[in-house]
Design a protein around this motif. Structure first.
Motif, PDB file in Angstrom:
ATOM      1  N   ALA A  36       0.822  -1.213   0.000  1.00 35.91           N
ATOM      2  CA  ALA A  36       0.000   0.000   0.000  1.00 35.91           C
ATOM      3  C   ALA A  36       0.852   1.257   0.000  1.00 35.91           C
ATOM      4  O   ALA A  36       0.503   2.248  -0.648  1.00 35.91           O
ATOM      5  N   LEU A  37       1.964   1.219   0.721  1.00 38.18           N
ATOM      6  CA  LEU A  37       2.811   2.403   0.836  1.00 38.18           C
ATOM      7  C   LEU A  37       4.052   2.319  -0.048  1.00 38.18           C
ATOM      8  O   LEU A  37       4.830   3.276  -0.121  1.00 38.18           O
ATOM      9  N   ASN A  38       4.256   1.162  -0.677  1.00 34.96           N
ATOM     10  CA  ASN A  38       5.367   0.962  -1.620  1.00 34.96           C
ATOM     11  C   ASN A  38       6.732   1.238  -1.004  1.00 34.96           C
ATOM     12  O   ASN A  38       7.606   1.883  -1.613  1.00 34.96           O
ATOM     13  N   LYS A  39       6.931   0.774   0.201  1.00 34.84           N
ATOM     14  CA  LYS A  39       8.219   0.918   0.866  1.00 34.84           C
ATOM     15  C   LYS A  39       8.346  -0.108   1.978  1.00 34.84           C
ATOM     16  O   LYS A  39       7.351  -0.681   2.431  1.00 34.84           O
ATOM     17  N   LYS A  40       9.572  -0.322   2.399  1.00 34.65           N
ATOM     18  CA  LYS A  40       9.832  -1.226   3.508  1.00 34.65           C
ATOM     19  C   LYS A  40       9.545  -0.489   4.808  1.00 34.65           C
ATOM     20  O   LYS A  40       9.872   0.679   4.961  1.00 34.65           O
ATOM     21  N   ILE A  41       8.930  -1.175   5.739  1.00 32.74           N
ATOM     22  CA  ILE A  41       8.664  -0.555   7.033  1.00 32.74           C
ATOM     23  C   ILE A  41       9.991  -0.239   7.726  1.00 32.74           C
ATOM     24  O   ILE A  41      10.940  -1.028   7.629  1.00 32.74           O
ATOM     25  N   PRO A  42      10.118   0.904   8.382  1.00 31.11           N
ATOM     26  CA  PRO A  42      11.368   1.214   9.091  1.00 31.11           C
ATOM     27  C   PRO A  42      11.725   0.135  10.108  1.00 31.11           C
ATOM     28  O   PRO A  42      10.838  -0.430  10.759  1.00 31.11           O
ATOM     29  N   ASP A  43      13.007  -0.174  10.221  1.00 30.73           N
ATOM     30  CA  ASP A  43      13.436  -1.225  11.143  1.00 30.73           C
ATOM     31  C   ASP A  43      12.949  -0.979  12.559  1.00 30.73           C
ATOM     32  O   ASP A  43      12.584  -1.925  13.278  1.00 30.73           O
ATOM     33  N   SER A  44      12.914   0.280  12.995  1.00 31.49           N
ATOM     34  CA  SER A  44      12.513   0.575  14.370  1.00 31.49           C
ATOM     35  C   SER A  44      11.030   0.335  14.617  1.00 31.49           C
ATOM     36  O   SER A  44      10.585   0.302  15.758  1.00 31.49           O
ATOM     37  N   CYS A  45      10.257   0.146  13.543  1.00 27.30           N
ATOM     38  CA  CYS A  45       8.810  -0.081  13.666  1.00 27.30           C
ATOM     39  C   CYS A  45       8.405  -1.484  13.240  1.00 27.30           C
ATOM     40  O   CYS A  45       7.218  -1.833  13.310  1.00 27.30           O
ATOM     41  N   ALA A  46       9.355  -2.290  12.806  1.00 28.08           N
ATOM     42  CA  ALA A  46       9.038  -3.544  12.120  1.00 28.08           C
ATOM     43  C   ALA A  46       8.291  -4.547  12.986  1.00 28.08           C
ATOM     44  O   ALA A  46       7.644  -5.454  12.471  1.00 28.08           O
ATOM     45  N   SER A  47       8.359  -4.412  14.299  1.00 27.12           N
ATOM     46  CA  SER A  47       7.646  -5.361  15.163  1.00 27.12           C
ATOM     47  C   SER A  47       6.506  -4.691  15.931  1.00 27.12           C
ATOM     48  O   SER A  47       6.058  -5.206  16.950  1.00 27.12           O
ATOM     49  N   ALA A  48       6.012  -3.552  15.428  1.00 32.44           N
ATOM     50  CA  ALA A  48       4.900  -2.865  16.089  1.00 32.44           C
ATOM     51  C   ALA A  48       3.666  -3.756  16.155  1.00 32.44           C
ATOM     52  O   ALA A  48       2.901  -3.701  17.122  1.00 32.44           O
ATOM     53  N   GLY A  49       3.465  -4.586  15.129  1.00 30.47           N
ATOM     54  CA  GLY A  49       2.322  -5.495  15.140  1.00 30.47           C
ATOM     55  C   GLY A  49       2.429  -6.559  16.223  1.00 30.47           C
ATOM     56  O   GLY A  49       1.424  -6.960  16.813  1.00 30.47           O
ATOM     57  N   LEU A  50       3.641  -7.013  16.482  1.00 28.75           N
ATOM     58  CA  LEU A  50       3.838  -8.017  17.531  1.00 28.75           C
ATOM     59  C   LEU A  50       3.464  -7.476  18.909  1.00 28.75           C
ATOM     60  O   LEU A  50       2.954  -8.204  19.757  1.00 28.75           O
ATOM     61  N   LEU A  51       3.723  -6.190  19.118  1.00 28.34           N
ATOM     62  CA  LEU A  51       3.636  -5.624  20.461  1.00 28.34           C
ATOM     63  C   LEU A  51       2.387  -4.782  20.700  1.00 28.34           C
ATOM     64  O   LEU A  51       2.166  -4.329  21.824  1.00 28.34           O
ATOM     65  N   HIS A  52       1.561  -4.570  19.688  1.00 25.68           N
ATOM     66  CA  HIS A  52       0.460  -3.606  19.834  1.00 25.68           C
ATOM     67  C   HIS A  52      -0.551  -4.004  20.904  1.00 25.68           C
ATOM     68  O   HIS A  52      -1.177  -3.159  21.536  1.00 25.68           O
ATOM     69  N   ASP A  53      -0.739  -5.298  21.144  1.00 23.96           N
ATOM     70  CA  ASP A  53      -1.735  -5.771  22.109  1.00 23.96           C
ATOM     71  C   ASP A  53      -1.108  -6.294  23.397  1.00 23.96           C
ATOM     72  O   ASP A  53      -1.727  -7.071  24.126  1.00 23.96           O
ATOM     73  N   ILE A  54       0.104  -5.862  23.707  1.00 16.43           N
ATOM     74  CA  ILE A  54       0.806  -6.392  24.858  1.00 16.43           C
ATOM     75  C   ILE A  54       0.053  -6.086  26.150  1.00 16.43           C
ATOM     76  O   ILE A  54       0.152  -6.820  27.140  1.00 16.43           O
ATOM     77  N   GLY A  55      -0.741  -5.004  26.155  1.00 14.70           N
ATOM     78  CA  GLY A  55      -1.540  -4.677  27.337  1.00 14.70           C
ATOM     79  C   GLY A  55      -2.547  -5.752  27.675  1.00 14.70           C
ATOM     80  O   GLY A  55      -2.846  -5.998  28.853  1.00 14.70           O
ATOM     81  N   LYS A  56      -3.089  -6.422  26.652  1.00 13.41           N
ATOM     82  CA  LYS A  56      -4.042  -7.510  26.898  1.00 13.41           C
ATOM     83  C   LYS A  56      -3.401  -8.641  27.679  1.00 13.41           C
ATOM     84  O   LYS A  56      -4.022  -9.239  28.565  1.00 13.41           O
ATOM     85  N   VAL A  57      -2.155  -8.941  27.342  1.00  9.96           N
ATOM     86  CA  VAL A  57      -1.468 -10.047  28.003  1.00  9.96           C
ATOM     87  C   VAL A  57      -1.307  -9.757  29.495  1.00  9.96           C
ATOM     88  O   VAL A  57      -1.532 -10.628  30.342  1.00  9.96           O
ATOM     89  N   PHE A  58      -0.958  -8.507  29.807  1.00  6.96           N
ATOM     90  CA  PHE A  58      -0.782  -8.173  31.221  1.00  6.96           C
ATOM     91  C   PHE A  58      -2.105  -8.117  31.959  1.00  6.96           C
ATOM     92  O   PHE A  58      -2.196  -8.497  33.132  1.00  6.96           O
TER      93      PHE A  58
ATOM     94  N   LEU B 264       2.114   4.811  10.767  1.00  3.33           N
ATOM     95  CA  LEU B 264       2.285   3.530  11.444  1.00  3.33           C
ATOM     96  C   LEU B 264       1.047   3.153  12.232  1.00  3.33           C
ATOM     97  O   LEU B 264       0.585   2.011  12.162  1.00  3.33           O
ATOM     98  N   VAL B 265       0.477   4.094  12.983  1.00  2.00           N
ATOM     99  CA  VAL B 265      -0.686   3.783  13.812  1.00  2.00           C
ATOM    100  C   VAL B 265      -1.862   3.346  12.939  1.00  2.00           C
ATOM    101  O   VAL B 265      -2.570   2.379  13.265  1.00  2.00           O
ATOM    102  N   CYS B 266      -2.084   4.037  11.831  1.00  2.00           N
ATOM    103  CA  CYS B 266      -3.174   3.647  10.925  1.00  2.00           C
ATOM    104  C   CYS B 266      -2.922   2.265  10.324  1.00  2.00           C
ATOM    105  O   CYS B 266      -3.844   1.442  10.208  1.00  2.00           O
ATOM    106  N   ALA B 267      -1.669   1.990   9.950  1.00  4.40           N
ATOM    107  CA  ALA B 267      -1.346   0.683   9.378  1.00  4.40           C
ATOM    108  C   ALA B 267      -1.527  -0.430  10.412  1.00  4.40           C
ATOM    109  O   ALA B 267      -2.035  -1.512  10.078  1.00  4.40           O
ATOM    110  N   VAL B 268      -1.135  -0.176  11.653  1.00  4.71           N
ATOM    111  CA  VAL B 268      -1.324  -1.182  12.710  1.00  4.71           C
ATOM    112  C   VAL B 268      -2.818  -1.408  12.952  1.00  4.71           C
ATOM    113  O   VAL B 268      -3.256  -2.544  13.150  1.00  4.71           O
TER     114      VAL B 268
END
Length: 390
Positions: free
Chosen positions: A248-270, A343-347
């Motif tokens: 959709a954005l025609n680019k590689k996600i920045p390395d510093s954001c590449a695992s935002a999907g893994l961590l977005h729901d970490i609050g649920k786990v706690f 990033l927030v919209c993509a997540v």
């Protein structure tokens, strides 16, 4: 009381330019030409935010911010640099010494907006009603031996072999790392943890280990299915997130954001780990209407939402600022203040797709704002963009 900002750069002309950005604000601005001068100011004055250049003689920005993190952890830290310092920027984000980076030359209006947003978000994260809940959570200081040892190895710039040996010592974490490396998005097939680290990069490896360590805090009794579902959802969200950036954005996600999907729901786990029965009931009672019902239910039953808790904890553990934002606002992408709206919209969209795949009978709310911001026409186009090629 007005917030204080410390600007650090060895070039006086750049310092004067940075000072002018804040001339018409209420911020108290300090300046320093060297890392040692900056540390002297920090020792005498309370500094809320430091913005440091990367390339400086004797003590560079990375070395300075590492000391600031250790001595003054409450001070927010931004690195200011050029494209030539990409490796050092990555290292400063990876070890948590900087929370955000800005590239030279900067835009004055954008820089001021980012600083304002950082202070606004800090206010949200410091709400007093979070503290009693956070203080009750056990195991926050240590997330498990593997994660803490991995952090130490990364900060000491250990080699890939040493990191691979550590991950291989835990079969669960090793399996998760390999499963991500072998996913359709990565497009590789490997049984080697060493090779998986090369494919994924240390940023994602760190956050995979972080995620699994957090999942392990949840009670095992009768919650295995829920824990597995949370991991599956997180991994799938991360996969869709990376696909959205590519297609959709025609680019590689920045390395510093590449695992935002893994961590977005970490609050649920706690929340699950501290209130297992109450939170299971909340998840069970969710309707198929709007996701706002989940946030409202969390507030009414527990006094906090998983967004707020996740953002707070990720910020506390020194994860990059964009990942903190993704956790804090992924259900409310139109909400201000957000620095990295993209990033927030993509997540948000990736989270929607992953939840739809994992729980077809209980779809989540799709925010039209996120579609419009990423210039995606509708849900049909969104699904097409994230469809796996056969």
């Amino acid at each position: 009381m007005s917030k204080s900002i410390l600007l650090v750069d060895d070039e006086k002309q750049i310092l004067r330019s940075l000072e002018r950005v804040f001339l018409e604000t209420d911020y108290q601005v300090f300046t320093a030409n060297t890392g040692s001068d900056a540390l002297a100011i920090l020792a005498e004055s309370k500094i809320d935010l430091i913005i440091s250049d990367m390339r400086m003689p004797n003590m560079d920005g990375h070395a300075l911010l590492k000391q600031v993190k250790q001595l003054y952890p409450a001070t927010m830290r931004i690195i200011l640099s050029g494209y030539a310092d990409e490796n050092k920027i990555f290292a400063s984000l990876l070890d948590g010494s900087s929370k955000l980076y800005l590239l030279k030359p900067w835009d004055n209006e954008t820089l001021l907006q980012i600083v304002n947003h950082m202070f606004d978000i800090q206010t949200i994260l410091e709400k007093t009603r979070l503290l009693p809940i956070v203080n009750k959570i056990e195991g926050l200081a240590t997330l498990g031996k593997i994660y803490n040892r991995l952090k130490a190895l990364i900060e000491s710039e250990a080699g890939v072999k040493e990191i691979a040996d550590l991950i291989e010592s835990d079969p669960v974490i090793a399996a998760r790392v390999l499963s991500l490396a072998n996913s359709a998005f990565i497009g590789s097939r490997t049984g080697s943890v060493h090779q998986a680290i090369v494919y994924l990069g240390l940023e994602i490896i760190r956050d995979v280990v972080f995620t699994i360590s957090v999942l392990e805090t949840a009670p095992k009794e009768s919650l295995n299915t829920t824990r597995l579902m949370l991991w599956k959802h997180a991994a799938l969200t991360n996969k869709y997130l990376n696909m959205l950036y590519m297609k959709a954005l025609n680019k590689k996600i920045p390395d510093s954001c590449a695992s935002a999907g893994l961590l977005h729901d970490i609050g649920k786990v706690f929340l699950l780990s501290q209130y297992p029965q109450e939170y299971l009931n909340i998840l069970t009672e969710l309707t198929a209407d709007k996701v706002s019902h989940l946030i409202e239910k969390e507030h009414s039953v527990l006094g906090i939402s998983h967004q707020e808790l996740g953002g707070y904890l990720l910020n506390w553990w020194e994860l990059p600022y964009p990942i903190v934002e993704a956790a804090l606002f992924h259900h409310t992408p139109a909400m201000a203040p957000i620095i990295n709206k993209e990033l927030v919209c993509a997540v948000h969209l990736a989270d929607y797709l992953a939840w739809k795949a994992v729980h077809r009978q209980n779809p989540r709310h799709l925010d039209e704002y996120a579609l419009q911001f990423l210039q995606i026409r509708d849900e049909a186009e969104l699904s097409l963009l994230t469809r796996e090629e056969s």
